[in-house]
Design an enzyme around this catalytic site. Structure first.
Site, PDB file in Angstrom:
ATOM      1  N   ALA A 113       0.779  -1.245   0.000  1.00  0.00           N
ATOM      2  CA  ALA A 113       0.000   0.000   0.000  1.00  0.00           C
ATOM      3  C   ALA A 113       0.809   1.294   0.000  1.00  0.00           C
ATOM      4  CB  ALA A 113      -0.941   0.016   1.204  1.00  0.00           C
ATOM      5  N   ALA A 114       2.059   1.275   0.460  1.00  0.00           N
ATOM      6  CA  ALA A 114       2.793   2.554   0.607  1.00  0.00           C
ATOM      7  C   ALA A 114       3.205   3.107  -0.758  1.00  0.00           C
ATOM      8  CB  ALA A 114       4.028   2.342   1.474  1.00  0.00           C
ATOM      9  N   GLY A 128       0.466   5.038  -0.455  1.00  0.00           N
ATOM     10  CA  GLY A 128      -0.949   5.186  -0.135  1.00  0.00           C
ATOM     11  C   GLY A 128      -1.819   5.770  -1.238  1.00  0.00           C
ATOM     12  N   ARG A 152       8.573   2.526   4.834  1.00  0.00           N
ATOM     13  CA  ARG A 152       7.544   3.163   4.011  1.00  0.00           C
ATOM     14  C   ARG A 152       6.206   3.312   4.758  1.00  0.00           C
ATOM     15  NH1 ARG A 152       8.483   3.256  -1.575  1.00  0.00           N
ATOM     16  NH2 ARG A 152       6.356   2.678  -2.092  1.00  0.00           N
ATOM     17  N   ASP A 197      -0.703  -4.089  -5.986  1.00  0.00           N
ATOM     18  CA  ASP A 197      -0.003  -3.118  -6.833  1.00  0.00           C
ATOM     19  C   ASP A 197       1.478  -3.451  -6.627  1.00  0.00           C
ATOM     20  OD1 ASP A 197       0.268  -0.857  -8.486  1.00  0.00           O
ATOM     21  OD2 ASP A 197       0.544   0.453  -6.758  1.00  0.00           O
ATOM     22  N   CYS A 227       3.551  -0.758 -12.684  1.00  0.00           N
ATOM     23  CA  CYS A 227       3.816   0.439 -13.479  1.00  0.00           C
ATOM     24  C   CYS A 227       5.035   0.184 -14.350  1.00  0.00           C
ATOM     25  CB  CYS A 227       3.978   1.671 -12.597  1.00  0.00           C
ATOM     26  SG  CYS A 227       5.383   1.588 -11.479  1.00  0.00           S
TER      27      CYS A 227
HETATM   28  N1  SAM Z   1       0.142   0.954  -4.054  1.00  0.00           N
HETATM   29  C1  SAM Z   1       1.099   1.986  -3.736  1.00  0.00           C
HETATM   30  C2  SAM Z   1       0.505   3.333  -4.059  1.00  0.00           C
HETATM   31  O1  SAM Z   1      -0.398   3.414  -4.881  1.00  0.00           O
HETATM   32  O2  SAM Z   1       0.923   4.327  -3.446  1.00  0.00           O
HETATM   33  C3  SAM Z   1       2.411   1.757  -4.438  1.00  0.00           C
HETATM   34  C4  SAM Z   1       2.991   0.398  -4.177  1.00  0.00           C
HETATM   35  S1  SAM Z   1       4.579   0.143  -4.857  1.00  0.00           S
HETATM   36  C5  SAM Z   1       4.242  -0.026  -6.523  1.00  0.00           C
HETATM   37  C6  SAM Z   1       4.924  -1.478  -4.359  1.00  0.00           C
HETATM   38  C7  SAM Z   1       5.081  -1.715  -2.868  1.00  0.00           C
HETATM   39  O3  SAM Z   1       5.408  -3.089  -2.672  1.00  0.00           O
HETATM   40  C8  SAM Z   1       6.210  -0.926  -2.219  1.00  0.00           C
HETATM   41  O4  SAM Z   1       5.686  -0.150  -1.182  1.00  0.00           O
HETATM   42  C9  SAM Z   1       7.154  -1.999  -1.681  1.00  0.00           C
HETATM   43  O5  SAM Z   1       7.727  -1.654  -0.434  1.00  0.00           O
HETATM   44  C10 SAM Z   1       6.249  -3.191  -1.547  1.00  0.00           C
HETATM   45  N2  SAM Z   1       6.973  -4.487  -1.555  1.00  0.00           N
HETATM   46  C11 SAM Z   1       8.272  -4.719  -1.840  1.00  0.00           C
HETATM   47  N3  SAM Z   1       8.553  -6.020  -1.702  1.00  0.00           N
HETATM   48  C12 SAM Z   1       7.435  -6.626  -1.324  1.00  0.00           C
HETATM   49  C13 SAM Z   1       7.096  -7.963  -0.988  1.00  0.00           C
HETATM   50  N4  SAM Z   1       7.987  -8.953  -1.051  1.00  0.00           N
HETATM   51  N5  SAM Z   1       5.835  -8.223  -0.614  1.00  0.00           N
HETATM   52  C14 SAM Z   1       4.920  -7.235  -0.551  1.00  0.00           C
HETATM   53  N6  SAM Z   1       5.175  -5.955  -0.857  1.00  0.00           N
HETATM   54  C15 SAM Z   1       6.416  -5.657  -1.237  1.00  0.00           C
END
Ligand code: SAM
Length: 478
Positions: free
Chosen positions: A112-113, A115, A140, A180, A233
């Site tokens: 989610a980060a 957000g 994050r 995401d 993305c």
């Molecule tokens: N959904 C967010 C937004 O709209 O603001 C952006 C999310 S970003 C594309 C992907 C997120 O996946 C990051 O915050 C990252 O820290 C997290 N992430 C990294 N490795 C991960 C893992 N093994 N499992 C779950 N999340 C992970």
């Protein structure tokens, strides 16, 4: 120094896009598309269009989305601090639009980060149902918390967990899950040229392997008949069509739901999925920067056709949770035969504040107290024991000796008419408030909700005609 596109990326995209490649690379040379999403928890987009200082152009695929010129700098405006909108590039807005979130649903945002999509989900839930916003990276969590707080979400839980642990804990209990996924970020090349330096073919392969692992866990969390959106993305087929094709091959009871190809959205490309290609993949979409005014996204909407039972961890009304005698015994102590509630004093302090300072009231059965911090639990609350929980519902404030100090989160979750004592500042005055300045204002002593043009920004405490500034120090404008 200008960052160039990685040669291997250029070669791959030429091979994939053929005649379309020139338009794609020309788009990457243009300025990034900037957007903002109006917060429906605070105002309607029509109202925002009347008060906005900038020229806005509606994003056709996002109900509350607008394009705005880069020169506008909407992140440096008091309306942003009041949570009237979230800055988000337009193609990212399409992801939650596909998830079909409605009030009352139980929704998990697994990654989610910071957000962007979680705030959009909270908007569609409109205070009913539950949002669990999870982020595995501890570093994050803070921006995620601040963004949800500024948005004024009342029914959100923030967890800091791995997808595996969440799936083991909850099982198949969410109506909607958003993944995401962390990706190689090719869609960020325009906005964040530094992303170009991190790119490599090996990085794409590493992201793909990680995405498959997370997607498998995400699927375990979706209730029967529920929906899962997988998005990235990036443009790499390994992280998009190939992930979904592999997932469908390994999970035969799941299927793709068509996402309409409007507004320049293109179908995903089965021919890029390798051995597992299936025509069904055209139901997913690709947003290309040369076809839409956005940075680029891949979005797949998956339906869980598995007929097994919804997880026994299905969410309980939080009132039932709080009345559970055994929990009171665990949290409190016993004096004679009476169960002692250690949060009683904090609850009373809150109720006094609520009576004196607010025109609204929150259900007492949903109050929860941890170390003198008072929270309003969402009406639906899962059993969170054993999980790393960062925020469980709306933080209302802190009971201190002889008084209650309301939280910043509460200020941002209130509507202008929900506080008894308010001060509405002009834009210039609001900027001074956001910098932490104290100011003179006549009126009764006590807590005052400070707003810009009426929209809450934070608290002040008036004593003898002087308003002490309670805007959090860490958020103050420099
Ligand atoms: N959904 C967010 C937004 O709209 O603001 C952006 C999310 S970003 C594309 C992907 C997120 O996946 C990051 O915050 C990252 O820290 C997290 N992430 C990294 N490795 C991960 C893992 N093994 N499992 C779950 N999340 C992970």
């Amino acid at each position: 120094m200008e960052s160039v596109l990685p040669p291997a990326f250029v070669e791959r995209m030429h091979a994939l896009l053929g005649a379309e490649a020139d338009a794609f690379f020309a788009a990457l040379e243009r300025s990034p598309a900037l957007g903002l999403r109006v917060n429906p928890l605070k105002l309607r987009p029509e109202r925002f269009e009347r008060i906005t200082p900038w020229a806005l152009e509606p994003v056709p695929w996002a109900l509350f989305g607008f394009r705005v010129a880069e020169s506008a700098r909407p992140g440096k405006h008091p309306y942003h601090a009041a949570g009237l909108y979230y800055l988000q590039e337009p193609s990212a807005m399409a992801v939650v639009e596909a998830l079909d979130v409605r009030p009352g649903l139980q929704v998990l945002d697994l990654a989610a980060a910071p957000g962007g999509k979680a705030t959009q989900i909270a908007g569609y839930l409109n205070g009913e149902g539950l949002l669990v916003a999870n982020e595995v990276e501890s570093s994050r969590i803070k921006p995620l918390g601040e963004n949800l707080e500024r948005w004024g979400a009342r029914n959100a839980v923030i967890t800091n967990e791995t997808p595996e642990r969440l799936a083991d804990h909850f099982g198949a209990c969410f109506d909607r899950v958003l993944l995401d996924a962390p990706c190689s970020g090719e869609g960020m090349f325009r906005k964040n040229p530094g992303a170009r330096d991190e790119w490599s073919v090996e990085h794409v392969a590493g992201c793909a392997a990680r995405q498959s692992r997370i997607l498998d866990q995400a699927a375990r969390l979706v209730a029967p008949d529920g929906l899962l959106v997988y998005s990235t993305c990036t443009f790499a087929p390994e992280e998009n069509e190939q992930r979904i094709a592999t997932f469908l091959a390994e999970h035969p009871q799941w299927s793709l739901i068509e996402i309409p190809k409007r507004h320049g959205f293109a179908a995903a490309r089965p021919e890029w999925a390798g051995d597992l290609a299936t025509p069904e993949l055209t139901r997913a979409v690709r947003l290309w920067p040369h076809r839409v005014a956005g940075e680029g996204h891949f979005i797949a909407l998956l339906h869980n056709g598995v007929r097994s039972e919804r997880s026994e961890r299905s969410l309980l009304p939080s009132a039932g949770f709080d009345r559970d005698e055994s929990r009171h015994q665990k949290r409190g102590g016993r004096r004679g035969d009476r169960v002692v509630d250690p949060g009683a004093a904090a609850r009373t302090a809150w109720q006094t504040f609520e009576r004196e300072s607010l025109t609204t009231s929150f259900p007492t059965e949903r109050l929860s107290v941890h170390n003198d911090q008072v929270y309003l639990m969402p009406a639906l609350l899962p059993d969170l024991s054993g999980l790393r929980v960062v925020r469980s519902g709306l933080w209302l404030g802190t009971a201190k000796p002889g008084r209650f100090e309301p939280s910043h989160a509460l200020a941002l979750a209130l509507l202008p008419d929900e506080a008894r004592h308010t001060i509405s500042l002009t834009l210039d005055e609001a900027e001074r408030y956001l910098r932490g300045e104290t100011f003179a204002n006549n009126g009764p002593d006590g807590w005052v909700l400070i707003g810009v043009d009426g929209w809450p920004l934070g608290w002040g405490r008036r004593v003898g005609g002087v308003v002490k500034n309670f805007y959090p120090k860490g958020l103050r404008w420099m």
